[in-house]
Each structure stands twice: as structure tokens, then as C-alpha cells.
Design a protein around this motif. Structure first.
Motif, short mmCIF file in Angstrom:
data_model
loop_
_atom_site.label_atom_id
_atom_site.label_comp_id
_atom_site.label_asym_id
_atom_site.label_seq_id
_atom_site.Cartn_x
_atom_site.Cartn_y
_atom_site.Cartn_z
N TYR A 297 31.90 30.97 46.17
CA TYR A 297 30.82 31.87 45.76
C TYR A 297 31.35 33.05 44.96
O TYR A 297 30.76 33.44 43.93
CB TYR A 297 30.06 32.37 46.99
N ASN A 298 32.43 33.65 45.42
CA ASN A 298 32.99 34.81 44.71
C ASN A 298 33.46 34.44 43.31
O ASN A 298 33.37 35.25 42.38
CB ASN A 298 34.13 35.43 45.51
N LEU A 299 33.99 33.22 43.15
CA LEU A 299 34.39 32.78 41.81
C LEU A 299 33.17 32.69 40.89
O LEU A 299 33.20 33.16 39.74
CB LEU A 299 35.09 31.42 41.89
N VAL A 300 32.10 32.08 41.40
CA VAL A 300 30.88 31.97 40.60
C VAL A 300 30.28 33.35 40.35
O VAL A 300 29.81 33.65 39.23
CB VAL A 300 29.87 31.05 41.31
N ALA A 301 30.31 34.21 41.37
CA ALA A 301 29.77 35.55 41.21
C ALA A 301 30.53 36.32 40.15
O ALA A 301 29.94 37.06 39.34
CB ALA A 301 29.82 36.30 42.55
N GLY A 302 31.85 36.16 40.13
CA GLY A 302 32.64 36.84 39.10
C GLY A 302 32.32 36.36 37.70
O GLY A 302 32.32 37.16 36.74
N ARG A 303 32.03 35.07 37.56
CA ARG A 303 31.71 34.53 36.25
C ARG A 303 30.33 34.97 35.78
O ARG A 303 30.12 35.20 34.59
CB ARG A 303 31.81 33.00 36.30
N LEU A 304 29.37 35.10 36.73
CA LEU A 304 27.99 35.41 36.37
C LEU A 304 27.65 36.89 36.49
O LEU A 304 26.52 37.29 36.20
CB LEU A 304 27.03 34.61 37.26
N GLY A 305 28.60 37.69 36.95
CA GLY A 305 28.35 39.12 37.07
C GLY A 305 27.63 39.53 38.33
O GLY A 305 27.08 40.63 38.41
N TRP A 306 27.64 38.67 39.36
CA TRP A 306 27.02 39.01 40.63
C TRP A 306 27.97 39.88 41.46
O TRP A 306 29.16 40.03 41.13
CB TRP A 306 26.65 37.77 41.42
N ILE A 307 27.45 40.41 42.55
CA ILE A 307 28.28 41.23 43.44
C ILE A 307 29.07 40.31 44.36
O ILE A 307 28.48 39.49 45.09
CB ILE A 307 27.41 42.19 44.27
N PRO A 308 30.40 40.37 44.37
CA PRO A 308 31.19 39.51 45.26
C PRO A 308 31.08 39.96 46.71
O PRO A 308 30.75 41.11 47.01
CB PRO A 308 32.62 39.66 44.73
N LEU A 309 31.38 39.05 47.62
CA LEU A 309 31.34 39.34 49.04
C LEU A 309 32.68 39.91 49.50
O LEU A 309 33.74 39.35 49.19
CB LEU A 309 31.01 38.07 49.83
N GLN A 310 32.63 40.99 50.27
CA GLN A 310 33.84 41.59 50.81
C GLN A 310 34.17 40.98 52.18
O GLN A 310 33.37 40.27 52.78
CB GLN A 310 33.66 43.11 50.94
N ALA A 311 35.38 41.30 52.65
CA ALA A 311 35.88 40.66 53.88
C ALA A 311 34.95 40.92 55.07
O ALA A 311 34.66 40.00 55.85
CB ALA A 311 37.29 41.15 54.18
N ASP A 312 34.47 42.15 55.23
CA ASP A 312 33.61 42.46 56.39
C ASP A 312 32.31 41.66 56.33
O ASP A 312 31.83 41.15 57.35
CB ASP A 312 33.31 43.96 56.42
N THR A 313 31.73 41.56 55.14
CA THR A 313 30.49 40.81 54.99
C THR A 313 30.71 39.33 55.28
O THR A 313 29.90 38.68 55.95
CB THR A 313 29.93 40.99 53.57
N ILE A 314 31.82 38.81 54.77
CA ILE A 314 32.13 37.39 55.00
C ILE A 314 32.34 37.12 56.48
O ILE A 314 31.88 36.11 57.02
CB ILE A 314 33.36 36.98 54.17
N ASN A 315 33.06 38.03 57.16
CA ASN A 315 33.28 37.86 58.60
C ASN A 315 31.96 37.74 59.35
O ASN A 315 31.78 36.87 60.21
CB ASN A 315 34.08 39.03 59.15
#
Length: 489
Positions: A297-315
């Protein structure tokens, strides 16, 4: 004359033969004359030297040698980036030997000011195997020797896993051939020490199937001290305890497992608390790992300009999704018309953990292979799943070759193709979960129970009557212990 009693021999049982019972293998045997004849009685008639277990050991040795051959490039040229990725021979052994002080005499959890990002028993294995390497310093010869020592030991514990799997289902030992020749183990068995945890869990499940609950708990506890995932088997035991009302197996197994885990961890925690805590802090703080859905998801978010997920959110998300998956598995276990088998529930829980976890290292495929061989030994689904995992295996190395060094363009893949490989891996795992869940809901599809077996891996739960069973369609038909107690009163 003194009377003598003839020795008691274990009753022989007729074995289930894959060439007869599995449609895919039955078709393949046409090349060599077709399935074994119906008048043959394997298991009842002695096979001579080539017993099932000896054949399985030979298959495992050949598969282990194939795994070593796949590492030939790195064994000859060293484990350097990006060559180790493009040659698909990457292993953590050389990396950790160089960069965690193992080659310079540091011992995980014992040497101060050194940190090891794995559980205690895995660190002890890493340290002991480093002591077996002759010489001093971090040289190419010592790195190669360290890899070879660990690869040889992994082949040994692989054989242990195969034998434990074969002995768990007395009439179906050939199901362990899935473990013996699994492409996933051939490819990923020597990446890390996960195979040790796999073998310890297999031994724990074997002793549980034989009603040796203390030994089962000890091996499960040692497996958890090597890699955390063996702990999940207690979730399957809990569900069967609820279904049958037999809680002693859960208490004895969990208690002895906790004792074994504490026996390994407490001395280390007392002597080196910072080193002991590092694994748990590292696990909590690390970002999404390669091939996890969160990383994709973070890879796709980086390509599309979305907000990536941080470690706390992912946990938080990973934990909530895993708890939700476990709740659905529990509902299935308690509502199914017939009590599920232990291996079926174990597979569903481990697979759910893999799909929701924030890390999916390539060697995690090892966790599922023995449990699938016990839960749903169907070769077609197994080979399709292993093929997709093999494609994911190739994709991650080509992607890593690109992101770590740029590398040669013809060996790289762009991000969308790598993400697509991750998606296919997840879909294949989810498909297996759906098939196992359907076997639970409709036991007529369960190949194990087609041969007059209940739950050969269930130990104290085998042939146990229901104590608690829910019927969502007709709540009045549910079997509830308090309702029965009121009726008896």
C-alpha cells in the motif's frame, strides 16, 4: 516349563496411497503404469527396505541439495549486492555474520552492547553455529563456512519436520511428501533460521497428537522462543477446548509451554535486559516490511501521492484485522456442524497472521507448508500455491536489486509488477483459507475424514463429543452447556 507371552506388535493399518486418493497424482501415474493396484496392501504388507519414512528422508535430502545448488552463485562469488538478489541466493546468514559481530566473536544476548533483532533461542542458534566455524575474523571463507554449517543443520531439522508430519497421520504418512519436496522450502529454507521454529512446532503438534501434553507444550514453548508464530497453535487448542469442554489439554500444554519459554528467556532478560528487549522494541517500531500488504500500500501511495501509513497506524490496523480474523475463525469453529480438526484451525490462524502482519519475509512461507499438509493435503492446490509463491520469490529479489543499487535494467522489475506479485501471494493464501474453511463447514470435502478418521492430530480432542456448538440459523438448536445443566437439574 515357564510360559512365555508373545511380544505385542503394533497393529498395522492400511495406508492411504496418493496415487489412488489424489486426482492429480493419479493422472500423473499414468506415465509409469497407473495407480497402485487395489489388491496391494501398503502398511499391512512390509515394503522391505524402502519404507515410507526412508523414502521421505531421501526426498528431503535431494530437496535440500537442490536448495544448496540454487545458492551456488553466492557460494562461489560471495554474498554481495546486487548479485545476490539477481542470482536469488540471498541469505541472512552471511549478512548477520558480517554485521552483527558473529564473525568477530560476539554472541547474541551474551556479549554486551550487541543487539540481535530475533527471539532468544534464534540468537543462541546463531551464536552457537558461529562458534563451529574455524578461524577468526570476517573472511569470505568463514562466511561460506557459516552458511554451510547452518544449511546442513537446517537440512537436519527439515528431516525432523518431515518425520513428525508423517507420524501425525498414521494412515496418511505420504502427505508429508509435501513438506519433503516443497518448492517453498527449497527456495527459502536457508534464508534464515525459521526452519528451526517450524521443526519445533511440528514436534509439539506430534506429541500433542500422541496425548503427551507436557512434551507438546515444551516444544511449542521452545518454538515460540525461536519465532513467535508457534504460539498461535494455542488458539486452535483453545477453540477445540471450548467446543468439547475439555480444558485440561489447553491448561497443561499452555502451562508447560510457558515454562519452557520462561526457562529460555528469563536468564537472558536478567543478564542483559536491554539486549532481550531489543527484539520487541524493534518489532514494535519497525515500518512495514517487504511484501506485506502495508508495504505494498505504501508503495502505491507513494506513486499516487496518497498519505503513507506510519508504524503506529500499521500496528493498530494489523492487530485489529488479525483479531477480527480470529473472531471469524472462532465463529466457524463453534458453529460448524462437526468439530473442526486441530490442523485446520491452526492453518487458518497462522495464515490470517501472515496476511495481516506488517512483515512478510520470503521465508515465512515455511510456516504454512507443514500445517497445510495436515489441514488439506491436496496436491493440486498445494502446487498452484507454491508456484505463485515462487513467482513472488523471484519478484522480490528483482525488486530489491533495483531499489538497493539500480542494477542492470534487464534484471529489474518496476514497482507495479512487484505489488502485483504481492497481491497474487495474498490471494493464493486467502484461497487456501477459503478451501480449508469450506472443508470445516462441509466435512464431506475433507480428505482426511473420508478414510474413517476423526482428527488424527487432535490428541485428547479426537472423538470428543460436542460441549458447545452454536447454530446461528436456529439458536434453539444450539448446544449450550448451561442449558444442559439446567435441564439436568
Amino acid at each position: 516349563m515357564q510360559e512365555t507371552k508373545p511380544p505385542e506388535h503394533r497393529k498395522r493399518v492400511r495406508l492411504v496411497i496418493p496415487s489412488r486418493s489424489d486426482p492429480l497424482l493419479r493422472n500423473f501415474t499414468e506415465l509409469i503404469g497407473g495407480p497402485m493396484g487395489h489388491r496391494a496392501a501398503p502398511g499391512v504388507v512390509s515394503p522391505g527396505f524402502f519404507t515410507v519414512e526412508r523414502v521421505l528422508i531421501m526426498l528431503t535430502v535431494l530437496a535440500a541439495l537442490a536448495g544448496i545448488l540454487l545458492k551456488s552463485y553466492c557460494r562461489g562469488n560471495g554474498w554481495e549486492t546486487p548479485g545476490q538478489f539477481y542470482a536469488t541466493c540471498y541469505s541472512d546468514f552471511p549478512e548477520l555474520f558480517r554485521n552483527r559481530g558473529l564473525g568477530e566473536g560476539a554472541f547474541p544476548f551474551v556479549t554486551r552492547e550487541t543487539f540481535f533483532e530475533y527471539p532468544v533461542l534464534m540468537g543462541l542458534i546463531a551464536g552457537v553455529t558461529a562458534l563451529l566455524v574455524p578461524g577468526e575474523g570476517v573472511s569470505s571463507d568463514r562466511i561460506l563456512a557459516y552458511f554451510d554449517v547452518n544449511a546442513a543443520l537446517i537440512a537436519a531439522v527439515w528431516i525432523v519436520t518431515v518425520l513428525a508430519t508423517a507420524r501425525m497421520t498414521r494412515r496418511r504418512p505420504w502427505d508429508a511428501a509435501m513438506v519433503a519436496v516443497a518448492p517453498g522450502i527449497v527456495l527459502a529454507g536457508t534464508i534464515n533460521w525459521d526452519m528451526w521454529a517450524v521443526a519445533l512446532l511440528a514436534l509439539g503438534m506430534y506429541f500433542f497428537s500422541r496425548n503427551k501434553l507436557v512434551l507438546a507444550g515444551i516444544f511449542i514453548g521452545l518454538g515460540t522462543a525461536t519465532k513467535l508464530y508457534p504460539l498461535l497453535i494455542l488458539g486452535a487448542i483453545l477453540l477445540l477446548a471450548l467446543r468439547t469442554g475439555r480444558f485440561r489439554p489447553l491448561l497443561v500444554t499452555a502451562g508447560s509451554g510457558a515454562a519452557a519459554w520462561l526457562a529460555v528467556n528469563l536468564p537472558v532478560a536478567a543478564l542483559n535486559p536491554d539486549g532481550w528487549k531489543y527484539f520487541y522494541q524493534f518489532t514494535q517500531d519497525r515500518p512495514a516490511g517487504y511484501s506485506s500488504p502495508w508495504f505494498a500500500y505504501n508503495l502505491v501511495a507513494g506513486r499516487l501521492g496518497w498519505i503513507p501509513l506510519q508504524a503506529d497506524t500499521i500496528n493498530t490496523l494489523a492487530l485489529n484485522l488479525f483479531v477480527l480474523a480470529c473472531a471469524l475463525i472462532a465463529a466457524l469453529a463453534l458453529a460448524a456442524p462437526r468439530r473442526p480438526r486441530l490442523a485446520q484451525l491452526a492453518f487458518l490462524i497462522v495464515a490470517a497472521f501472515i496476511l495481516t502482519n506488517k512483515v512478510y519475509s520470503p521465508q515465512f512461507v515455511l510456516w504454512l507448508i507443514p500445517v497445510l499438509a495436515l489441514a488439506r493435503p491436496r496436491w493440486r492446490d498445494f502446487l498452484i500455491w507454491q508456484t505463485i509463491e515462487g513467482l513472488h520469490w523471484a519478484a522480490i529479489w528483482m525488486y530489491l536489486g533495483q531499489v538497493t543499487s539500480g542494477g542492470v535494467a534487464q534484471h529489474n522489475i518496476d514497482m507495479p509488477y512487484y505489488v502485483l506479485a504481492v497481491v497474487f501471494h495474498m490471494l493464493a493464501t486467502a484461497y487456501l483459507m477459503a478451501r480449508v474453511a469450506w472443508d470445516i463447514w462441509d466435512p464431506g470435502y475433507d480428505v482426511i475424514r473420508r478414510h474413517d478418521m476423526d482428527d488424527p492430530h487432535g490428541g485428547p480432542f479426537e472423538h470428543a463429543p460436542d460441549w458447545l456448538r452454536l447454530d446461528p440459523a436456529r439458536p434453539s438448536a444450539s448446544l449450550l452447556p448451561w442449558r444442559k445443566a439446567a435441564a439436568d437439574a
